[in-house]
Design a protein around this motif. Structure first.
Motif, PDB file in Angstrom:
ATOM      1  N   LYS A  55       0.819  -1.212   0.000  1.00  0.00           N
ATOM      2  CA  LYS A  55       0.000   0.000   0.000  1.00  0.00           C
ATOM      3  C   LYS A  55       0.852   1.261   0.000  1.00  0.00           C
ATOM      4  CE  LYS A  55      -3.559   2.446   2.652  1.00  0.00           C
ATOM      5  NZ  LYS A  55      -4.438   2.419   3.851  1.00  0.00           N
ATOM      6  N   HIS A  56       1.925   1.259   0.800  1.00  0.00           N
ATOM      7  CA  HIS A  56       2.758   2.452   0.951  1.00  0.00           C
ATOM      8  C   HIS A  56       4.029   2.400   0.097  1.00  0.00           C
ATOM      9  CE1 HIS A  56       0.225   3.873   4.242  1.00  0.00           C
ATOM     10  NE2 HIS A  56       0.254   2.655   4.728  1.00  0.00           N
ATOM     11  N   ASP A  57       4.141   1.358  -0.733  1.00  0.00           N
ATOM     12  CA  ASP A  57       5.285   1.195  -1.635  1.00  0.00           C
ATOM     13  C   ASP A  57       6.605   1.287  -0.876  1.00  0.00           C
ATOM     14  OD1 ASP A  57       6.562   0.744  -4.050  1.00  0.00           O
ATOM     15  OD2 ASP A  57       6.623   2.858  -4.595  1.00  0.00           O
ATOM     16  N   LEU A  58       6.728   0.460   0.164  1.00  0.00           N
ATOM     17  CA  LEU A  58       7.913   0.450   1.003  1.00  0.00           C
ATOM     18  C   LEU A  58       8.712  -0.838   0.780  1.00  0.00           C
ATOM     19  CD1 LEU A  58       6.274   1.683   4.328  1.00  0.00           C
ATOM     20  CD2 LEU A  58       7.631   3.048   2.740  1.00  0.00           C
ATOM     21  N   GLY A  59       9.980  -0.789   1.139  1.00  0.00           N
ATOM     22  CA  GLY A  59      10.821  -1.969   0.995  1.00  0.00           C
ATOM     23  C   GLY A  59      10.959  -2.745   2.285  1.00  0.00           C
TER      24      GLY A  59
END
Length: 343
Positions: free
Chosen positions: A308-312
Motif C-alpha cells: 500500500k505504501h510502496d515500502l521496501g
C-alpha cells in the motif's frame, strides 16, 4: 503526490474526487456550454456518478456493520471505488456486502418508477426520470455479472464458499470472470471497441483477486515474528550522514532504523543520506513518521502495508521497542517456501 480532493463526508466516510474525474465533469459541462451536447445529458451523467456514490455507500454501510474499516470512496472516470479492508471471508457477510450495491440501484429505480407513474410532472421531466431509471437498472445488472471485480463475482464466490474452500471458490469465480472477459473482448472486436476496455478491466481484476487470495492462503497462520530479521542493524539520531553512509556501504542495506535506548525514532534510507551534507546529524534527514508492524501481526498485514505504501521494509515493534525488521524480500522468500511445500 495527492491525486484526489475530498469534497465531503457521509456516515463518516470521506468522498473524494480524482483529478481526472474533475477534468471529465468540467469537460462535460464545457461541451454543454458550447451546445455540443444537451444540458439534460450533462445533468444525467452527473446523476450517474451520484448514483455510483450511493452504490458504494451501500456496500460501505453494510461492510461497517460487519466491522470492516472504510478508508474512503474515490470517484474516477470509470466509476467509484470503496477503499476498505479485506472483505470478511464469512460467505453470508460477503454476500450481503456485495449485493447491497446492486440492490440499492434497483430500489432507486423502482422508487423513481413509482413517482413517475403518478404523471403529476411534465412530460419532459418524466422522460428524463425514465432515462435515469434505465441507468440504475443497467448499473445493477452490469454489476451482477459473475466476474471479479464486479459485485456479481463476489456474490458468486460467497455462494460457492458455502460448498468449497475460500481459495477454490475464488479460483472458480475468477476463471469464470476471465472467460466472460475473453468473450466480451471478442464481441467488442465486431460491435464496440469499448467492450474490449471493459473486458480488460474484468480480466485483470479477476486475476488480481485470485492472486491476492492465493497469497493470503499461503501466509495463513504465518506471523511477522516468523519472517522478520531480529536484532537489525540500527543507527543513532546523533550519528552523522558520513557515519551512516559507512554503515550502508558495509552492510549493503538501503534503509536503517534509527533508535535511542531501544525506542524507534525514525528510519533513514540511502536516498535520504545521498543528498545531505556529511556532517549533518541523521535525525535531521530521517523519516520520523514511520509505518510499523507489531511482532504479533499476521505476515499478510505486513505485506499489505508494504504494498500500500510502496515500502521496501518495515520496523517490527514489541511493547513500543524495536525488535526486528521485515522486508519484501523476507516475505517473497517465505511465499516461495510455502508454495513449494503446498505443491
Amino acid at each position: 503526490m495527492k491525486t484526489s480532493i475530498k469534497i465531503f463526508k457521509i456516515f463518516g466516510i470521506p468522498i473524494e474526487l480524482d483529478f481526472s474525474f474533475l477534468i471529465l465533469i468540467i469537460s462535460i459541462y464545457f461541451l454543454a456550454f458550447l451546445k455540443l451536447i444537451s444540458l439534460e445529458l450533462a445533468v444525467l451523467i452527473t446523476l450517474i456518478f451520484v448514483t455510483v456514490v450511493i452504490h458504494e455507500l451501500a456496500h460501505s454501510y453494510v461492510a461497517r456493520h460487519f466491522g470492516v474499516k472504510i478508508e474512503k470512496i474515490l470517484l474516477l472516470p470509470i466509476g467509484g471505488i470503496a477503499k476498505m479492508e479485506e472483505i470478511p471471508r464469512v460467505p453470508r457477510q460477503e454476500l450481503l456486502i456485495s449485493i447491497a450495491g446492486p440492490l440499492t440501484n434497483l430500489i432507486i429505480a423502482f422508487t423513481l418508477y413509482g413517482i413517475a407513474s403518478t404523471r403529476i410532472f411534465p412530460q419532459a421531466i418524466i422522460e428524463f426520470v425514465a432515462n435515469f431509471i434505465l441507468v440504475n437498472v443497467v448499473l445493477a445488472f452490469f454489476n451482477l455479472i459473475p466476474a471479479f471485480p464486479m459485485d456479481g463475482g463476489r456474490i458468486l464466490r460467497a455462494l460457492l464458499a458455502e460448498k468449497m474452500s475460500y481459495l477454490r471458490s475464488t479460483e472458480v469465480a475468477a476463471n469464470l470472470g476471465k472467460f466472460l472477459a475473453i468473450l466480451m473482448a471478442m464481441a467488442g472486436i465486431f460491435f464496440n471497441l469499448f467492450l474490449i476496455l471493459i473486458a480488460l478491466f474484468i480480466y485483470i481484476g479477476a486475476e488480481q483477486e485470485y492472486r491476492l487470495v492465493f497469497i493470503s492462503s499461503l501466509l495463513e497462520g504465518v506471523k511477522v515474528s516468523d519472517v522478520m530479521t531480529p536484532e537489525p542493524i540500527t543507527l543513532k539520531p546523533s550519528s552523522t550522514v558520513e557515519e551512516a553512509l559507512k554503515t550502508v556501504f558495509k552492510y549493503k542495506h538501503m534503509g536503517y532504523p534509527v533508535t535511542e535506548n531501544g525506542e524507534l525514532k525514525g528510519i533513514v534510507t540511502f536516498h535520504d543520506l545521498s543528498s545531505a551534507e556529511k556532517d549533518t546529524p541523521i535525525e535531521e534527514v530521517m523519516t520520523k513518521d514511520v509505518i510499523t508492524v507489531n511482532i504479533n501481526d499476521d505476515a499478510m498485514t505486513a505485506l499489505e502495508k508494504l504494498t500500500k505504501h510502496d515500502l521496501g521494509r518495515l520496523p517490527v515493534l514489541k511493547d513500543n521497542k524495536l525488535v526486528g525488521i521485515i522486508s519484501k524480500t523476507d516475505l517473497i522468500r517465505t511465499l516461495d517456501i510455502m508454495r513449494r511445500t503446498k505443491t
